[in-house]
Write an enzyme that holds these catalytic residues in place. Structure first.
Site, PDB file in Angstrom:
ATOM      1  N   GLY A  69       0.399  -1.528  -0.184  1.00 28.68           N
ATOM      2  CA  GLY A  69       0.518   0.214   0.074  1.00 28.68           C
ATOM      3  C   GLY A  69       0.953   1.229   0.225  1.00 28.68           C
ATOM      4  O   GLY A  69       0.432   2.237  -0.855  1.00 28.68           O
ATOM      5  N   THR A  70       1.619   1.162   0.882  1.00 25.43           N
ATOM      6  CA  THR A  70       2.665   2.536   0.812  1.00 25.43           C
ATOM      7  C   THR A  70       3.385   2.837   0.177  1.00 25.43           C
ATOM      8  O   THR A  70       3.430   4.060  -0.850  1.00 25.43           O
ATOM      9  CB  THR A  70       3.932   2.340   2.224  1.00 25.43           C
ATOM     10  N   ASN A 149      -7.870   4.079   8.600  1.00 25.24           N
ATOM     11  CA  ASN A 149      -8.040   2.476   8.376  1.00 25.24           C
ATOM     12  C   ASN A 149      -7.843   2.843  10.835  1.00 25.24           C
ATOM     13  O   ASN A 149      -8.235   1.684  11.070  1.00 25.24           O
ATOM     14  CB  ASN A 149      -6.566   2.878   8.499  1.00 25.24           C
ATOM     15  N   ALA A 198      -2.221  -7.147  -0.548  1.00 27.25           N
ATOM     16  CA  ALA A 198      -1.980  -7.931  -0.009  1.00 27.25           C
ATOM     17  C   ALA A 198      -2.209  -8.339   1.798  1.00 27.25           C
ATOM     18  O   ALA A 198      -3.478  -9.432   2.478  1.00 27.25           O
ATOM     19  CB  ALA A 198      -1.296  -8.987  -0.751  1.00 27.25           C
ATOM     20  N   HIS A 199      -1.483  -7.724   2.289  1.00 23.15           N
ATOM     21  CA  HIS A 199      -1.543  -8.306   4.048  1.00 23.15           C
ATOM     22  C   HIS A 199      -2.755  -8.172   4.872  1.00 23.15           C
ATOM     23  O   HIS A 199      -3.041  -8.338   6.223  1.00 23.15           O
ATOM     24  CB  HIS A 199      -0.155  -8.022   4.040  1.00 23.15           C
ATOM     25  N   CYS A 323       2.247   7.236  24.608  1.00 21.48           N
ATOM     26  CA  CYS A 323       3.382   7.674  25.154  1.00 21.48           C
ATOM     27  C   CYS A 323       4.691   7.452  25.240  1.00 21.48           C
ATOM     28  O   CYS A 323       5.081   6.487  25.247  1.00 21.48           O
ATOM     29  CB  CYS A 323       2.677   7.222  26.632  1.00 21.48           C
TER      30      CYS A 323
HETATM   31  N1  PLP Z   1      -2.871   2.753   3.515  1.00 26.66           N
HETATM   32  C1  PLP Z   1      -3.932   2.419   4.870  1.00 26.66           C
HETATM   33  C2  PLP Z   1      -4.808   3.303   5.011  1.00 26.66           C
HETATM   34  C3  PLP Z   1      -3.352   1.287   5.680  1.00 26.66           C
HETATM   35  O1  PLP Z   1      -3.955   1.277   6.505  1.00 26.66           O
HETATM   36  C4  PLP Z   1      -1.976   0.953   5.557  1.00 26.66           C
HETATM   37  C5  PLP Z   1      -1.476  -0.213   6.834  1.00 26.66           C
HETATM   38  O2  PLP Z   1      -1.826   0.109   7.538  1.00 26.66           O
HETATM   39  C6  PLP Z   1      -1.376   1.100   4.349  1.00 26.66           C
HETATM   40  C7  PLP Z   1      -1.615   2.614   3.513  1.00 26.66           C
HETATM   41  C8  PLP Z   1       0.591   1.179   4.512  1.00 26.66           C
HETATM   42  O3  PLP Z   1       0.088  -0.143   3.270  1.00 26.66           O
HETATM   43  P1  PLP Z   1       1.205  -1.764   3.126  1.00 26.66           P
HETATM   44  O4  PLP Z   1       1.347  -1.785   4.511  1.00 26.66           O
HETATM   45  O5  PLP Z   1       1.187  -2.792   2.123  1.00 26.66           O
HETATM   46  O6  PLP Z   1       2.880  -0.927   3.037  1.00 26.66           O
END
Ligand code: PLP
Length: 389
Positions: A69-70, A149, A198-199, A323
Site C-alpha cells: 500500500g505504501t 484505518n 495483500a496483507h 506515550c
Molecule cells: N493505507 C492504509 C489506509 C493503511 O491502513 C496502510 C497500512 O496500515 C497502508 C496504506 C500501508 O500499506 P502497506 O502496509 O501495505 O505498505
C-alpha cells in the site's frame, strides 16, 4: 491468543500460503525469461492480475503489482503530479489519510506544492461539497481514502469521483482497508488510481497493487527493467503475487458471508462495551463503517496502558495514542474528529476478522472491564472528575 488487530495485518489463508510455496522451490523461474520454464511463473502472475482486475471491475492491463500500500500511494501521488506538472501544483486530500499519503503530500509541500487537507465531520466522514469547494484552477490531484484505518469510516468515494471526473482532475483512492472487504467498482466510482495491499486481506506481506485507469499515463516510479509494462521495474514477487491472487479470490467469494458474520460480532462487542463500561465513546460513524472496526476512547485513561494490560491476557489490539518519552502523542484522526480532551488519550482499536468468535469477544470485554476499572482506580484525572460531579 486473541488477535483483534486485523487492520494492522491479517492471518494469511492457508490456501494462499500453499499456493505460494511451489513458486519458491519448483517454478522459481524469472517470469521475464523466454524459455519454457518461465511460462508457468508468467502465467501465474497474469492469472493473479486477471483475478484482481475482475474483483474491482478493471482490465488486467490496469493492474500494476507493487510492494504494498505504501508504495502504491507514493507512486499514485508522484505519478499524478509529474503527469500534470504543466497544469498546476495544488493537491486536495484529507487530514485523516494514512501517513503513506499524508507524508508524501508533506514532502511535496516542501518542494513547492500546495496541499489542502479537508477536514471530516465529527463522525469522520468527508463531505464531497468540501472537496468541491477546495478545487482551484491549478488542482491536479484529489486523493481521498476509501475507508479510514483507525476509525473505519467509509468515505463517499463515488460522489467524490464524480466531482473529480466532471472537473477533469485525477482521482486517487487508498483502498488498502477496503479491498476484499467491500465491493469496489472502479468504473462506477470514477476512480483513476487505487491502492491496495495483500496483507490486509489474508494475503502475504510485501505485495500490493496500484490500479491505473487505461489512458492515465502516469510515469514510472521505479527505473530499471521492463517489468509491469515498463512502469514498475524489478523482478516480480511471483510467490507474493500468487498468494495475493489466491487470497483475493477467496475473500471475494466470502465477502457477503464475512460482512454479515463480522458485523454481528462488531454489534455485539460495541453493545457490551457501551452498556457495561462507563465513560466510553465509540469513534466514527456507526453506519458508514468497515464491518470489522471497533474504535473506542475510554475517558481519563491512556490507550497504551489498556493495550499493554490486554496484552498480558494475550489479546492483541491497537491504540491511536502512544506515550513516548513522557510525551503523549495523539492520533491525527482522533484530533480531526475532535474527540474531547478527557477521551482522546484513551483510544483502543479492535479490528475483527472472520477468524474471531463470540467467545473471544466475550473474553476480551470481560478483561477490558476489569482493566478499565483497575486503571481508573489508579487514575488521578478520573478521581478528580468524579469529585467534581
Ligand atoms: N493505507 C492504509 C489506509 C493503511 O491502513 C496502510 C497500512 O496500515 C497502508 C496504506 C500501508 O500499506 P502497506 O502496509 O501495505 O505498505
Amino acid at each position: 491468543m486473541i488477535y483483534l488487530d486485523n487492520a494492522a495485518t491479517t492471518k494469511m489463508y492457508e490456501e494462499a500460503a500453499d499456493a505460494m510455496l511451489p513458486f519458491y522451490t519448483k517454478c522459481y523461474s524469472n517470469p521475464s525469461e523466454i524459455y519454457n520454464f518461465a511460462s508457468e511463473s508468467r502465467k501465474a502472475v497474469n492469472d493473479s492480475r486477471k483475478c484482481i482486475a475482475n474483483i474491482i471491475n478493471a482490465e488486467p492491463s490496469e493492474i500494476y503489482f507493487t510492494s504494498g500500500g505504501t508504495e502504491s500511494d507514493n507512486w499514485a501521488i508522484f505519478g499524478a503530479l509529474n503527469l500534470m506538472r504543466e497544469k498546476g501544483r495544488h493537491i486536495i486530500t484529507t487530514c485523516i489519510e494514512h501517513h503513506a499519503v499524508l507524508n508524501t503530500c508533506r514532502y511535496y509541500e516542501r518542494v513547492g506544492y500546495e496541499v489542502t487537507y479537508v477536514k471530516p465531520d465529527e463522525n469522520g466522514i468527508i463531505d464531497p461539497h468540501d472537496i468541491e469547494a477546495a478545487i482551484r484552477p491549478d488542482t491536479v490531484l484529489i486523493s481521498v481514502m476509501m475507508a479510514n484505518n483507525e476509525i473505519g469510516t467509509i468515505q463517499p468515494v463515488k460522489d467524490i469521483g464524480k466531482i473529480a471526473a466532471e472537473r477533469k482532475i485525477l482521482f486517487h483512492t487508498d483502498a488498502v482497508q477496503t479491498f476484499g472487504h467491500m465491493p469496489i467498482d472502479v468504473k462506477d466510482m470514477n476512480i483513476d488510481m487505487l491502492s491496495a495491499s495483500a496483507h490486509k486481506c489474508h494475503g502475504p506481506k510485501g505485495v500490493g497493487f496500484l490500479y491505473i485507469k487505461n489512458g492515465v499515463k502516469i510515469p514510472a516510479f521505479h527505473f530499471g527493467g521492463k517489468q509491469e509494462r515498463m512502469l514498475r521495474a524489478g523482478t516480480e514477487n511471483v510467490a507474493g503475487i500468487v498468494g495475493f491472487g489466491t487470497a483475493a479470490s477467496i475473500i471475494n467469494r466470502r465477502m457477503k458471508y464475512n460482512t454479515e458474520y463480522i458485523t454481528n460480532l462488531r454489534r455485539y462487542f460495541i453493545n457490551r462495551v457501551l452498556g457495561e463500561i462507563k465513560y466510553v465513546r465509540l469513534n466514527g460513524d456507526m453506519k458508514n463503517r468497515l464491518c470489522g472496526n471497533v474504535s473506542f476512547c475510554f475517558a481519563y485513561l491512556d490507550g497504551e496502558a489498556i493495550q499493554i494490560q490486554l496484552d498480558l491476557y494475550d489479546i492483541c489490539c491497537a491504540t491511536g495514542s502512544a506515550c513516548n518519552a513522557g510525551i503523549k502523542a495523539v492520533s491525527h484522526v482522533l484530533e480531526a474528529i475532535q474527540v474531547p480532551e478527557e477521551y482522546i488519550h484513551g483510544s483502543v482499536r479492535f479490528t475483527i476478522s472472520e477468524f474471531n468468535t463470540v467467545r473471544e469477544i466475550d473474553y476480551t470485554v470481560d478483561k477490558l472491564k476489569d482493566i478499565v476499572s483497575r486503571l481508573r482506580g489508579m487514575s488521578l484525572e478520573y478521581k478528580i472528575s468524579i469529585d467534581k460531579r
